[in-house]
Design a protein around this motif. Structure first.
Motif, mmCIF file in Angstrom:
data_model
loop_
_atom_site.group_PDB
_atom_site.id
_atom_site.type_symbol
_atom_site.label_atom_id
_atom_site.label_comp_id
_atom_site.label_asym_id
_atom_site.label_seq_id
_atom_site.Cartn_x
_atom_site.Cartn_y
_atom_site.Cartn_z
ATOM 1 N N SER A 109 -36.896 9.560 31.314
ATOM 2 C CA SER A 109 -36.910 8.500 30.243
ATOM 3 C C SER A 109 -38.089 8.318 29.432
ATOM 4 C CB SER A 109 -36.464 7.218 30.999
ATOM 5 O OG SER A 109 -37.783 6.799 31.730
ATOM 6 N N GLY A 110 -39.257 9.049 29.889
ATOM 7 C CA GLY A 110 -40.373 8.766 29.360
ATOM 8 C C GLY A 110 -41.193 7.376 29.745
ATOM 9 N N HIS A 111 -40.443 6.660 30.563
ATOM 10 C CA HIS A 111 -41.311 5.546 30.933
ATOM 11 C C HIS A 111 -42.139 5.678 32.382
ATOM 12 C CE1 HIS A 111 -38.924 2.566 28.261
ATOM 13 N NE2 HIS A 111 -38.701 3.710 28.028
ATOM 14 N N ASN A 112 -43.254 6.709 32.217
ATOM 15 C CA ASN A 112 -43.835 7.182 33.462
ATOM 16 C C ASN A 112 -45.099 6.512 33.570
ATOM 17 O OD1 ASN A 112 -41.574 9.000 33.925
ATOM 18 N ND2 ASN A 112 -42.599 10.082 32.293
ATOM 19 N N GLN A 113 -45.496 6.578 34.598
ATOM 20 C CA GLN A 113 -46.891 5.730 35.007
ATOM 21 C C GLN A 113 -47.543 7.036 35.678
ATOM 22 O OE1 GLN A 113 -46.164 2.180 36.956
ATOM 23 N NE2 GLN A 113 -45.647 1.129 35.100
ATOM 24 N N LEU A 114 -48.853 6.600 35.634
ATOM 25 C CA LEU A 114 -49.893 7.649 36.048
ATOM 26 C C LEU A 114 -51.110 6.835 36.877
ATOM 27 C CD1 LEU A 114 -50.871 10.568 37.027
ATOM 28 C CD2 LEU A 114 -51.505 10.935 34.923
ATOM 29 N N LEU A 115 -51.600 7.132 38.002
ATOM 30 C CA LEU A 115 -52.928 6.637 38.415
ATOM 31 C C LEU A 115 -53.727 7.759 38.784
ATOM 32 C CD1 LEU A 115 -54.368 3.775 38.725
ATOM 33 C CD2 LEU A 115 -53.321 3.816 41.163
ATOM 34 N N ARG A 173 -41.526 8.432 43.042
ATOM 35 C CA ARG A 173 -42.933 8.225 43.188
ATOM 36 C C ARG A 173 -43.380 9.696 43.714
ATOM 37 N NH1 ARG A 173 -45.078 3.538 46.315
ATOM 38 N NH2 ARG A 173 -44.617 2.520 44.578
ATOM 39 N N VAL A 174 -44.505 10.115 43.217
ATOM 40 C CA VAL A 174 -44.854 11.390 43.403
ATOM 41 C C VAL A 174 -46.416 11.382 43.639
ATOM 42 C CG1 VAL A 174 -45.224 14.044 42.549
ATOM 43 C CG2 VAL A 174 -43.215 12.499 41.879
ATOM 44 N N CYS A 175 -46.941 11.934 44.854
ATOM 45 C CA CYS A 175 -48.350 11.946 45.424
ATOM 46 C C CYS A 175 -48.884 13.456 45.357
ATOM 47 C CB CYS A 175 -48.257 11.367 46.481
ATOM 48 S SG CYS A 175 -48.131 9.471 46.740
ATOM 49 N N GLY A 176 -50.151 13.600 45.132
ATOM 50 C CA GLY A 176 -50.480 14.931 45.041
ATOM 51 C C GLY A 176 -52.015 14.870 44.695
ATOM 52 N N LEU A 177 -52.699 16.158 45.041
ATOM 53 C CA LEU A 177 -54.051 16.241 44.721
ATOM 54 C C LEU A 177 -54.371 17.251 43.462
ATOM 55 C CD1 LEU A 177 -54.975 17.234 48.420
ATOM 56 C CD2 LEU A 177 -55.146 14.990 47.431
ATOM 57 N N TYR A 178 -55.163 16.954 42.903
ATOM 58 C CA TYR A 178 -55.892 17.801 41.637
ATOM 59 C C TYR A 178 -57.024 18.253 41.751
ATOM 60 C CZ TYR A 178 -57.668 13.799 39.197
ATOM 61 O OH TYR A 178 -58.476 12.624 38.884
ATOM 62 N N GLN A 179 -57.474 19.337 41.109
ATOM 63 C CA GLN A 179 -59.077 19.876 40.831
ATOM 64 C C GLN A 179 -59.051 20.142 39.590
ATOM 65 O OE1 GLN A 179 -59.807 22.540 43.667
ATOM 66 N NE2 GLN A 179 -61.999 22.805 43.067
ATOM 67 N N VAL A 180 -60.155 19.676 38.896
ATOM 68 C CA VAL A 180 -60.475 20.180 37.661
ATOM 69 C C VAL A 180 -61.693 21.055 37.501
ATOM 70 C CG1 VAL A 180 -61.189 19.585 35.279
ATOM 71 C CG2 VAL A 180 -59.973 17.827 36.590
ATOM 72 N N GLY A 181 -60.995 22.500 37.268
ATOM 73 C CA GLY A 181 -62.116 23.555 37.458
ATOM 74 C C GLY A 181 -61.747 24.235 38.792
ATOM 75 N N SER A 193 -64.633 24.592 40.731
ATOM 76 C CA SER A 193 -65.642 24.033 41.603
ATOM 77 C C SER A 193 -65.646 22.473 41.488
ATOM 78 C CB SER A 193 -66.997 24.540 40.933
ATOM 79 O OG SER A 193 -67.122 23.966 39.672
ATOM 80 N N GLY A 194 -64.667 21.841 41.021
ATOM 81 C CA GLY A 194 -64.500 20.364 40.862
ATOM 82 C C GLY A 194 -64.065 19.743 42.358
ATOM 83 N N THR A 195 -64.221 18.600 42.317
ATOM 84 C CA THR A 195 -63.863 17.769 43.300
ATOM 85 C C THR A 195 -62.282 17.738 43.646
ATOM 86 O OG1 THR A 195 -65.950 16.604 43.380
ATOM 87 C CG2 THR A 195 -64.080 15.625 44.802
ATOM 88 N N VAL A 196 -61.689 17.615 44.613
ATOM 89 C CA VAL A 196 -60.221 17.699 44.823
ATOM 90 C C VAL A 196 -60.045 16.034 45.143
ATOM 91 C CG1 VAL A 196 -58.081 18.088 46.219
ATOM 92 C CG2 VAL A 196 -59.966 19.767 45.981
ATOM 93 N N LEU A 197 -58.969 15.368 44.095
ATOM 94 C CA LEU A 197 -58.898 14.166 44.112
ATOM 95 C C LEU A 197 -57.459 13.661 44.122
ATOM 96 C CD1 LEU A 197 -61.178 13.517 40.903
ATOM 97 C CD2 LEU A 197 -61.611 12.689 43.358
ATOM 98 N N PRO A 198 -57.214 12.794 44.662
ATOM 99 C CA PRO A 198 -55.673 12.291 44.641
ATOM 100 C C PRO A 198 -55.203 11.702 43.615
ATOM 101 C CG PRO A 198 -56.902 10.672 45.770
ATOM 102 C CD PRO A 198 -57.718 11.646 45.508
ATOM 103 N N PHE A 199 -53.702 11.775 43.150
ATOM 104 C CA PHE A 199 -53.234 10.967 41.983
ATOM 105 C C PHE A 199 -51.662 10.427 42.808
ATOM 106 C CE2 PHE A 199 -51.306 15.315 41.606
ATOM 107 C CZ PHE A 199 -50.065 15.021 41.082
ATOM 108 N N VAL A 200 -51.356 9.573 41.930
ATOM 109 C CA VAL A 200 -49.823 9.054 42.100
ATOM 110 C C VAL A 200 -49.258 8.773 40.753
ATOM 111 C CG1 VAL A 200 -50.647 6.684 42.456
ATOM 112 C CG2 VAL A 200 -48.583 7.456 43.536
ATOM 113 N N ALA A 201 -48.033 9.209 40.748
ATOM 114 C CA ALA A 201 -47.262 9.183 39.522
ATOM 115 C C ALA A 201 -45.839 8.476 39.847
ATOM 116 C CB ALA A 201 -46.952 10.518 38.677
ATOM 117 N N SER A 202 -45.540 7.823 38.810
ATOM 118 C CA SER A 202 -44.200 7.071 38.945
ATOM 119 C C SER A 202 -43.223 7.641 37.789
ATOM 120 C CB SER A 202 -44.225 5.628 38.872
ATOM 121 O OG SER A 202 -42.829 5.226 38.936
ATOM 122 N N VAL A 203 -42.226 8.508 38.311
ATOM 123 C CA VAL A 203 -41.567 9.243 37.105
ATOM 124 C C VAL A 203 -39.992 8.521 36.966
ATOM 125 C CG1 VAL A 203 -40.584 11.528 36.390
ATOM 126 C CG2 VAL A 203 -42.509 11.405 37.376
#
Length: 125
Positions: A99-105, A71-79, A81-91
């Motif tokens: 394996s390619g059986h990944n999930q992203l929220l 499980r990977v957590c982090g923050l991303y920002q589009v552009g 001036s965009g808002t910083v938002l969290p994401f969580v991924a399961s690799v």
């Protein structure tokens, strides 16, 4: 005596080469973090703006019979001036490969954003 030293040197070089080879083919945390970032970039590929990442980290590992779920957590920002938002991924890693059986929220709604923040805080503590 010189022969023994030469044989010992050869054995040490073979052992060092084995460790170096194993290190280069093993998937480490940095590779997993990059995979999670790629998942976010693929999901947001319709956006023509650059995506910035911050505080991307592995927060939990689950060992399975067939491999490992990370499980990977982090923050991303589009552009810029965009808002910083969290994401969580399961690799998913199996046999030393992704394996390619990944999930992203992603934080599409305030409710999902709150859930992601809670998931990531629980894992860090």
């Amino acid at each position: 005596m010189k022969r023994v030293k030469t044989k010992l040197l050869i054995i040490l070089l073979i052992v060092a080469a084995g460790f170096a080879y194993q290190y280069t083919i093993t998937i480490n945390d940095t590779d997993i973090q990059k995979m999670a970032q790629q998942l976010v970039e693929q999901k947001l590929s319709s956006s023509q703006q650059k995506i910035f990442f911050k505080d991307v980290a592995v927060v939990k590992r689950n060992q399975y019979k067939d491999g490992e779920g990370v499980r990977v957590c982090g923050l991303y920002q589009v552009g810029e001036s965009g808002t910083v938002l969290p994401f969580v991924a399961s690799v998913d890693v199996r046999d030393g490969k992704f394996s390619g059986h990944n999930q992203l929220l992603l934080s599409d709604t305030p409710e999902i954003e709150a859930s992601i923040i809670k998931i990531c805080q629980e894992e860090k503590s």
